[in-house]
Design a protein around this motif. Structure first.
Motif, mmCIF file in Angstrom:
data_model
loop_
_atom_site.group_PDB
_atom_site.id
_atom_site.type_symbol
_atom_site.label_atom_id
_atom_site.label_comp_id
_atom_site.label_asym_id
_atom_site.label_seq_id
_atom_site.Cartn_x
_atom_site.Cartn_y
_atom_site.Cartn_z
ATOM 1 N N UNK A 59 -1.808 -0.018 3.222
ATOM 2 C CA UNK A 59 -0.760 -0.147 4.244
ATOM 3 C C UNK A 59 0.177 -1.314 3.961
ATOM 4 N N UNK A 60 -0.231 -2.227 3.092
ATOM 5 C CA UNK A 60 0.614 -3.376 2.779
ATOM 6 C C UNK A 60 1.308 -3.290 1.425
ATOM 7 N N UNK A 61 0.703 -2.603 0.461
ATOM 8 C CA UNK A 61 1.212 -2.756 -0.910
ATOM 9 C C UNK A 61 1.268 -1.463 -1.706
ATOM 10 N N UNK A 62 2.132 -1.477 -2.707
ATOM 11 C CA UNK A 62 2.121 -0.538 -3.831
ATOM 12 C C UNK A 62 1.689 -1.346 -5.046
ATOM 13 N N UNK A 63 1.188 -0.671 -6.067
ATOM 14 C CA UNK A 63 0.779 -1.426 -7.257
ATOM 15 C C UNK A 63 0.854 -0.554 -8.504
ATOM 16 N N UNK A 64 1.019 -1.231 -9.629
ATOM 17 C CA UNK A 64 1.122 -0.563 -10.928
ATOM 18 C C UNK A 64 0.150 -1.219 -11.906
ATOM 19 N N UNK A 65 -0.651 -0.393 -12.569
ATOM 20 C CA UNK A 65 -1.560 -0.910 -13.596
ATOM 21 C C UNK A 65 -0.744 -1.153 -14.861
ATOM 22 N N UNK B 206 6.844 0.042 1.512
ATOM 23 C CA UNK B 206 7.778 0.365 2.581
ATOM 24 C C UNK B 206 7.468 1.752 3.125
ATOM 25 N N UNK B 207 7.282 1.866 4.427
ATOM 26 C CA UNK B 207 6.908 3.155 5.029
ATOM 27 C C UNK B 207 8.128 4.065 5.207
ATOM 28 N N UNK C 62 -4.322 9.426 1.299
ATOM 29 C CA UNK C 62 -5.022 8.363 2.010
ATOM 30 C C UNK C 62 -4.109 7.762 3.074
ATOM 31 N N UNK C 63 -2.862 7.494 2.695
ATOM 32 C CA UNK C 63 -1.901 6.936 3.655
ATOM 33 C C UNK C 63 -1.602 7.923 4.779
#
Length: 490
Positions: free
Chosen positions: A455-461, A488-489, A320-321
Motif C-alpha cells: 500500500x505504500x510502495x512500488x519496487x524494482x529488482x 500512487x493509487x 493483492x492490492x
C-alpha cells in the motif's frame, strides 16, 4: 638407472598416496555399511559416505542446494550419507516424511548436529525431550496466543512502516536481505524478549553482527579451536548472552509490576517458577537466543522471498492490492487501529501469496532426528543411532499435488486440497509434536508486512531473479538490491 629412480620416486610420491587414499575411502565405505542392523533384512538406502571421518560435510557446506539436488537426482527420495560426524539418512516425499514426523518418541527423537547443540545450548526447545519439552512449549505458546498476537499488531505496524519509509527515502538501491534481518530482529527483540526500543537502538548494530556470526557457524565441524567455525560461533553467542542477561536481570527487578501482556521470555521465566524449577540464568539465556533465532531469521528469509517473488510477478501484486482495496472500501483502515486478527484472517489471497512463497522457498530446509531403533522406511532399513534428516524443500519439490511447480501461483492455495493429497506434501513449519510454535506469529507478521509494503510502495529488482543459497536459512546471494518508489493509487 636415472629413469628407474625417477619412476620409483613418481610411484612413491604420487601414485602410492593416491592408492592409499582410495583404499582408505573404500574401507571407510565398507566400515560404515557394516553399521547396518543384521536383524533387519531390508537393505540400507543407496548413497555414499564420502571421505573418512569428514564424510560429505564439506560438500554440503560449500555447495548447499547444488549438493542436495545432485544427491536427489542420483539416489531418489531416500539416501544415505555421512554429515557432521554421523552416518545419516536423508528423507523426502510426503509419505516418507509423515512416518518420520509422526514417529517422534517411537521411531526417532530430535537431535541436531553437535555444533548446533553446542552453540544454541542443550536446554532449548529444539533440543529438550519429554516433559521438559512439553512444559517449555506450553510456556512459549502463551506468548503466541490469539490475545497476545492482537497485542503485537501495533508494534509490528510501527516497525514495518518505519522501515518502508526508510527504503522510500533512500536515494540509492536498498539491499533487501540485510534490511529484512534488521527489521525482523527489532520486532523479535521487542515482542519476544521485551527489549525497549531505545535499548535496541543502542545495541542493534553489535547484536545483529553477532547474530550473523553465530548463525553463519551454526552448522560447522564440531572442533572448538581458535578461528574454527565453532569457536567463532560460540564467541558471538557469548556476546549475545551477555546482552540478554542484562535484560533478564531488569525483568527480575520489575517482576513485581503486573503486566497484562507478557513477552515470550517472561513466560519462560514464569513457567520455571510455577514448575518449582531452580532458576537457571544459562537455561533462560539459551531459550531467549533460540527465540531470537527462530523469531527473526526465518521471517527475514521469507519476507525477502516475498519482495523477490512479487517483484518478478506484477500480476500477483495487482491482485493483492485489489483484495486490500476491497477491504478498505468496506471501511477497514488497514494501516490504522482497525487492523486486527479477524481482519488479517479475511485477507485470503494475501495468505495464499505467503503460502506459495513458503512452498517454493521454505526458510528452513529440513529438520534433524536420530533413530531410536532400527526401522523400515519404504523398503530400506534405518539403523538405530543413525541420524535422519527430513527435507522440507525437496518434499515440496516432489509433491504431485502441485502442478507447474516452478511457477509462482498463489491461486493454487485458494482451492480446497483434494482428498488424495497428503497434508505432509506441504510442511513449511514442520509437523507432528515439534511443529513450529511461532507459525501463527509468522503469519500475522508477514501479512502486516505485505499490507504496509504494497500500500505504500512500488519496487524494482535491480539484478532480476537472484541465485538462492541456504546457510542455514534461504537467502539471495546478491542480497536482493532493489529500488523502492512511492505507490500512487490514482
Amino acid at each position: 638407472m636415472a629413469l628407474s629412480t625417477l619412476v620409483a620416486t613418481f610411484l612413491c610420491t604420487i601414485v602410492l598416496p593416491i592408492l592409499l587414499f582410495l583404499v582408505a575411502v573404500k574401507l571407510w565405505e565398507v566400515y560404515m555399511i557394516r553399521g547396518r542392523d543384521p536383524t533387519c533384512r531390508s537393505p540400507l538406502p543407496p548413497g555414499s559416505m564420502g571421505l573418512p571421518f569428514i564424510g560429505e560435510t564439506l560438500q554440503l557446506i560449500l555447495q548447499r542446494r547444488k549438493f542436495l539436488r545432485m544427491k536427489r537426482q542420483k539416489y531418489g527420495c531416500i539416501y544415505r550419507t555421512h554429515l557432521f560426524g554421523n552416518p545419516t539418512v536423508r528423507v523426502m516425499g510426503a509419505d516418507n516424511v509423515r512416518q518420520i514426523l509422526l514417529g517422534e518418541h517411537k521411531l526417532v527423537a530430535v537431535q541436531w548436529p553437535a555444533s548446533v547443540r553446542t552453540i544454541l545450548g542443550s536446554d532449548t526447545l529444539s533440543n529438550v525431550h519429554g516433559t521438559q519439552h512439553k512444559n517449555k512449549k506450553k510456556a512459549i505458546m502463551r506468548a503466541f496466543s490469539r490475545d497476545a498476537l492482537e497485542h503485537y499488531i501495533p508494534v509490528i505496524q510501527e516497525e514495518v512502516r518505519s522501515a518502508v519509509k526508510e527504503w522510500l527515502e533512500s536515494d540509492s538501491c536498498v539491499l533487501v536481505y540485510p534490511e529484512m534481518k534488521r527489521l525482523m530482529f527489532r520486532i523479535a527483540m521487542r515482542i519476544l524478549l521485551g527489549f525497549d526500543p531505545d535499548q535496541i537502538k543502542t545495541d542493534e548494530h553489535e547484536l545483529v553482527e553477532a547474530f550473523e556470526e553465530m548463525i553463519k557457524n551454526l552448522f560447522s565441524l564440531p572442533i572448538d579451536v581458535p578461528f574454527s567455525g565453532l569457536y567463532r560461533g560460540l564467541k558471538a553467542r557469548n556476546f549475545i548472552h551477555s546482552k540478554i542477561e542484562q535484560n533478564i536481570k531488569k525483568k527480575i527487578l520489575d517482576s513485581d509490576q503486573e503486566k497484562k501482556h507478557r513477552d515470550a521470555l517472561q513466560q519462560l521465566m514464569d513457567s520455571s517458577r510455577k514448575n518449582g524449577e531452580p532458576f537457571s540464568m544459562q537455561a533462560i539465556k539459551e531459550s531467549a537466543t533460540e527465540l531470537l533465532f527462530g523469531g527473526h531469521e526465518t521471517t527475514a528469509s521469507t519476507a525477502t522471498s516475498l519482495v523477490m517473488f512479487l517483484g518478478l510477478n506484477p500480476d500477483v501484486v495487482r491482485k493483492l492490492r485489489q483484495e486490500l482495496q476491497e477491504k478498505e472500501d468496506q471501511g477497514v483502515d488497514l494501516q490504522g487501529q482497525s487492523l486486527n486478527i479477524e481482519v488479517l484472517e479475511q485477507l485470503k489471497y494475501t495468505g495464499c501469496v505467503i503460502k506459495e512463497t513458503l512452498r517454493i522457498n521454505p526458510p528452513v530446509p529440513g529438520g534433524f532426528r536420530v533413530a531410536l531403533k532400527t526401522f523400515e522406511l519404504n523398503g530400506y532399513q534405518i539403523p538405530k543411532g543413525w541420524n535422519v534428516i527430513y527435507s522440507i524443500c525437496d518434499t515440496h519439490d516432489v509433491a504431485d499435488v502441485f502442478p507447474n511447480k516452478e511457477e509462482f501461483q498463489p491461486e493454487r492455495f485458494m482451492a480446497k486440497p483434494s482428498e488424495n493429497s497428503s497434508r505432509f506434501s506441504y510442511i513449511p513449519f514442520g509437523g507432528g509434536s515439534r511443529m513450529c510454535v511461532g507459525k501463527e506469529f509468522a503469519k500475522v507478521l508477514l501479512k502486516i508486512f505485505l499490507v504496509e509494503l504494497t500500500l505504500q510502495s512500488d519496487w524494482t529488482l535491480l539484478n532480476g531473479p537472484p541465485t538462492m543459497k541456504t546457510g542455514p536459512t534461504v537467502y539471495p546471494v546478491d542480497n536482493l538490491p532493489t529500488k523502492f518508489s512511492h505507490y500512487s493509487r490514482n
